[in-house]
Motif scaffolding. Sequence first.
Motif, PDB file in Angstrom:
ATOM      1  N   MET A   1       0.812  -1.192   0.000  1.00 42.54           N
ATOM      2  CA  MET A   1       0.000   0.000   0.000  1.00 42.54           C
ATOM      3  C   MET A   1       0.862   1.265   0.000  1.00 42.54           C
ATOM      4  N   ARG A   2       2.126   1.127  -0.162  1.00 43.23           N
ATOM      5  CA  ARG A   2       3.014   2.292  -0.125  1.00 43.23           C
ATOM      6  C   ARG A   2       2.782   3.243  -1.290  1.00 43.23           C
ATOM      7  N   ASP A   3       2.098   2.771  -2.309  1.00 42.09           N
ATOM      8  CA  ASP A   3       1.828   3.604  -3.483  1.00 42.09           C
ATOM      9  C   ASP A   3       0.720   4.623  -3.229  1.00 42.09           C
ATOM     10  N   TYR A   4       0.051   4.528  -2.094  1.00 43.36           N
ATOM     11  CA  TYR A   4      -1.127   5.337  -1.825  1.00 43.36           C
ATOM     12  C   TYR A   4      -0.919   6.243  -0.614  1.00 43.36           C
ATOM     13  N   THR A   5      -1.604   7.366  -0.630  1.00 39.65           N
ATOM     14  CA  THR A   5      -1.543   8.291   0.501  1.00 39.65           C
ATOM     15  C   THR A   5      -2.345   7.711   1.662  1.00 39.65           C
ATOM     16  N   GLN A   8      -6.051   7.803   0.922  1.00 38.35           N
ATOM     17  CA  GLN A   8      -6.453   6.759  -0.018  1.00 38.35           C
ATOM     18  C   GLN A   8      -6.507   5.395   0.684  1.00 38.35           C
ATOM     19  N   ARG A   9      -5.602   5.160   1.603  1.00 39.80           N
ATOM     20  CA  ARG A   9      -5.615   3.906   2.365  1.00 39.80           C
ATOM     21  C   ARG A   9      -6.883   3.807   3.199  1.00 39.80           C
ATOM     22  N   LEU A  46      -7.031  -3.824  -3.845  1.00 39.28           N
ATOM     23  CA  LEU A  46      -5.700  -3.288  -4.169  1.00 39.28           C
ATOM     24  C   LEU A  46      -5.226  -3.796  -5.530  1.00 39.28           C
ATOM     25  N   ARG A  50      -4.637  -1.480  -8.944  1.00 37.21           N
ATOM     26  CA  ARG A  50      -3.335  -1.424  -9.626  1.00 37.21           C
ATOM     27  C   ARG A  50      -3.457  -1.883 -11.075  1.00 37.21           C
ATOM     28  N   LYS A  53      -5.359   0.723 -12.970  1.00 38.46           N
ATOM     29  CA  LYS A  53      -4.868   2.080 -12.719  1.00 38.46           C
ATOM     30  C   LYS A  53      -6.029   3.005 -12.330  1.00 38.46           C
TER      31      LYS A  53
END
Length: 74
Positions: A1-5, A8-9, A46, A50, A53
């Motif tokens: 989940m590091r791709d999201y703020t 967003q989480r 998730l 992804r 997108k």
Amino acid sequence: MRDYTFGQRVCFLWRTADTAADWKKHRQLTTAHVSSAAVTGLQGKLASAREYKALILEYGLARSYTEPTALPAL
């Protein structure tokens, strides 16, 4: 989940909790089944976001909310 703020989480988690509650109500599942389904549901949300997108909304938090101190470690 590091791709999201963080916002967003939170959005992902709220959507997952909502889906799990709906499953419990409509499919008459036990609490144990629902908690397991929630984990699986989050993984699916998730993966789907992804793959496609997808735009994930930023969940607006209450002004009184303070960020968890462990958040930077995530």
